[in-house]
Write a protein that holds these residues in place. Structure first.
Motif, short mmCIF file in Angstrom:
data_model
loop_
_atom_site.label_atom_id
_atom_site.label_comp_id
_atom_site.label_asym_id
_atom_site.label_seq_id
_atom_site.Cartn_x
_atom_site.Cartn_y
_atom_site.Cartn_z
N UNK A 48 9.29 13.77 -57.16
CA UNK A 48 10.11 14.94 -57.31
C UNK A 48 11.22 14.32 -57.11
N UNK A 49 11.59 13.70 -55.54
CA UNK A 49 12.93 13.15 -54.88
C UNK A 49 13.54 11.79 -55.66
N UNK A 50 11.99 10.68 -56.34
CA UNK A 50 12.84 10.19 -56.78
C UNK A 50 13.24 9.98 -58.24
N UNK A 51 12.72 10.95 -58.76
CA UNK A 51 13.34 11.73 -60.30
C UNK A 51 14.58 12.20 -59.74
N UNK A 52 14.92 12.98 -59.06
CA UNK A 52 16.34 13.86 -58.11
C UNK A 52 17.26 12.17 -58.66
N UNK A 53 16.89 11.15 -57.70
CA UNK A 53 17.67 10.07 -58.02
C UNK A 53 17.95 9.60 -58.61
N UNK A 54 16.38 9.55 -59.71
CA UNK A 54 16.93 8.10 -61.16
C UNK A 54 17.94 9.02 -62.40
N UNK A 55 17.67 10.66 -61.76
CA UNK A 55 18.50 12.15 -63.24
C UNK A 55 19.89 11.71 -63.28
N UNK A 125 18.23 18.14 -67.38
CA UNK A 125 17.27 17.96 -66.39
C UNK A 125 16.31 18.87 -65.94
N UNK A 126 15.17 18.82 -65.77
CA UNK A 126 14.46 19.21 -64.95
C UNK A 126 14.46 20.58 -63.90
N UNK A 127 14.16 21.29 -63.67
CA UNK A 127 14.51 22.38 -63.13
C UNK A 127 14.12 22.15 -61.53
N UNK A 128 12.65 21.43 -61.56
CA UNK A 128 12.01 21.05 -60.52
C UNK A 128 12.89 19.55 -59.44
N UNK A 129 13.79 18.81 -60.13
CA UNK A 129 14.61 18.37 -60.14
C UNK A 129 16.23 18.43 -59.41
N UNK A 130 16.86 19.73 -59.87
CA UNK A 130 17.57 19.98 -60.08
C UNK A 130 18.44 19.73 -58.74
N UNK A 131 18.30 20.71 -58.00
CA UNK A 131 18.72 21.24 -56.23
C UNK A 131 18.85 19.69 -55.58
N UNK A 132 17.59 18.76 -55.62
CA UNK A 132 17.65 17.45 -55.03
C UNK A 132 19.14 16.67 -55.73
N UNK A 133 18.91 16.38 -57.44
CA UNK A 133 19.92 16.29 -57.73
C UNK A 133 21.33 15.97 -58.18
N UNK A 134 22.07 17.10 -57.78
CA UNK A 134 22.91 18.21 -57.58
C UNK A 134 23.19 17.41 -56.20
N UNK A 135 22.47 17.77 -55.35
CA UNK A 135 22.80 17.10 -53.41
C UNK A 135 23.43 15.27 -53.31
#
Length: 446
Positions: A48-55, A125-135
């Motif tokens: 999940x964190x990897x997807x957040x960075x990749x997005x 962007x999938x909701x599951x990774x949104x918070x970490x992607x924004x940060x």
């Protein structure tokens, strides 16, 4: 003292190789910044964190794309001036580019921080990774001014024939970035924020050292704080080359964002798989990009001396070397695909999907040095608009049309990945025809 290479004299192949090797090293170190983030995040924090960075990768590329084009425009103008012995013109162009880039970087930084959630939402962007992607992206955007400033300084150095100084500086801070990731993710558990903070710190330190190097007096142009101003004539010439290149970069990235939108629609597994694939792809692309940058500098300096026969020979040599290097690297990656891609993604299902994508596109990656080298030579001779049109048509317009059709009728990751080699082949053909027409005209008229 900085080692400069004179592109208008001496053996073409040897000079290109010595110029290209530090460029490859610089690209590897710069890529290490983001790759280290992804490696630590994917292996220590999970899918999940990897997807957040990749997005966030496509957004970052798009935001600095315009100023990457301006940096290329500045390099061409500087190299032309240096090749023709116009030192004062080169000095004005350098200071104009640095100030324009720094101010633009500040605007992009503020804009990105404010609108990151909205942009990620528009990208589905999938909701599951949104918070970490924004940060992650908000912290990362603090590095944008420094990243642009670094690229502007590197362009000035390359125009003078020095590709080794940026490499040495990035080598140091590539190591520092890995140490920062270790500290802020593995030791101090800051998560994706720690990865972004380490990258921000390294970019600002690297850009400061680059400015200091330009103040050293080792080059035909010297940076001075007092000389920082925007010269309208210099800006016009920079924008004449840089604006089409910047537009080309932005629109190409936007087309990649469209691809990312469709990938996001396949779910979290697809996002993570393509993120891992892109990380490996970047290491194949880096040497290709170095050949393109070398071709731009080579063509610019020799256009200043009006030696178009040398440009033709040098471009042919660069294409041949680029193809050989690309075939070697992509072949090795495919041979050990599970191991190499496994460095970036441990989840078995995601790894399998990423390997499938790689086997669709990597066998045809040898087409990319043809695109980069011929496009770089055209820009170096002042034909940036022609290069832009070819890229926008083939790598953007045709790619998006095929994406819509393939997704509708096949709806598989295999179909999405196959779009890349098809459009690479089209672009390579168009660039070859365009370059041959231009160089023939220039050779006959000189």
């Amino acid at each position: 003292m900085a080692r400069t290479i004179q592109m208008t004299k001496g053996p073409i192949a040897r000079n290109m190789i010595f110029f290209i090797l530090p460029l490859i090293g610089s690209g590897l170190c710069q890529q290490l910044y983001n790759t280290a983030d992804f490696l630590f995040v994917s292996n220590l924090l999970g899918k999940t964190a990897a997807a957040a960075v990749g997005a966030s990768s496509a957004i970052v590329t798009c935001t600095i794309g315009f100023f990457s084009g301006i940096a290329i425009g500045a390099e061409v103008v500087l190299a032309l001036a240096i090749g023709s012995g116009q030192g004062q013109k080169a000095d004005k162009a350098m200071h104009t580019a640095l100030l324009f880039g720094a101010l633009g970087g500040l605007v992009l930084m503020v804009t990105g921080i404010l609108f990151a959630p909205r942009i990620l939402t528009l990208l589905d962007t999938p909701a599951s990774i949104m918070e970490q992607a924004v940060l992650y992206i908000r912290i990362y955007f603090l590095s944008i001014p420094a990243s642009i400033l670094y690229n502007m300084c590197a362009s000035a150095m390359r125009a003078c024939g020095d590709s080794s100084t940026p490499f040495r500086i990035l080598t140091v801070f590539g190591v520092v970035n890995v140490a920062g990731d270790t500290l802020l993710i593995a030791v101090v558990p800051l998560g994706v924020a720690g990865a972004a903070i380490a990258t921000v710190f390294c970019y600002w330190c690297a850009s400061a050292l680059m400015l200091n190097a330009l103040r050293s007096g080792f080059y035909k142009i010297t940076f001075s704080w007092k000389a920082l101003r925007v010269d309208s004539n210099a800006l016009f010439h920079i924008m004449r080359i840089g604006l089409p290149t910047g537009i080309q970069t932005i629109v190409t990235t936007l087309s990649n964002i469209v691809v990312q939108y469709y990938i996001n629609g396949f779910g979290e597994l697809a996002v993570a798989a393509f993120s891992a694939y892109y990380k490996v792809e970047n290491f194949i692309y880096l040497p290709i990009m170095a050949f393109g940058q070398a071709a731009t500098t080579f063509a610019s300096q020799n256009t200043g001396t009006k030696d178009f026969l040398r440009i033709r020979r040098g471009t042919a040599i660069a294409v041949g070397l680029g193809i050989a290097v690309t075939l070697s690297i992509s072949g090795c990656v495919l041979l050990f695909s599970e191991t190499v891609i496994g460095w970036f993604m441990k989840d078995p299902e995601t790894l399998s999907a990423a390997v499938l994508i790689a086997f669709v596109s990597y066998p045809f990656y040898w087409l990319y040095p043809v695109i980069e080298v011929l496009g770089g030579s055209l820009r170096g001779m002042g034909y940036a608009a022609r290069s832009m049109v070819i890229v926008l048509f083939s790598l953007c317009g045709v790619r998006i049309v095929l994406l819509a059709l393939f997704t509708k009728y096949f709806h598989t990751l295999h179909a999405v990945a196959s779009i890349y080699p098809i459009t690479w082949a089209l672009a390579a053909i168009l660039f070859a025809v365009s370059f041959l027409l231009v160089i023939r005209k220039k050779t006959c008229s000189s």
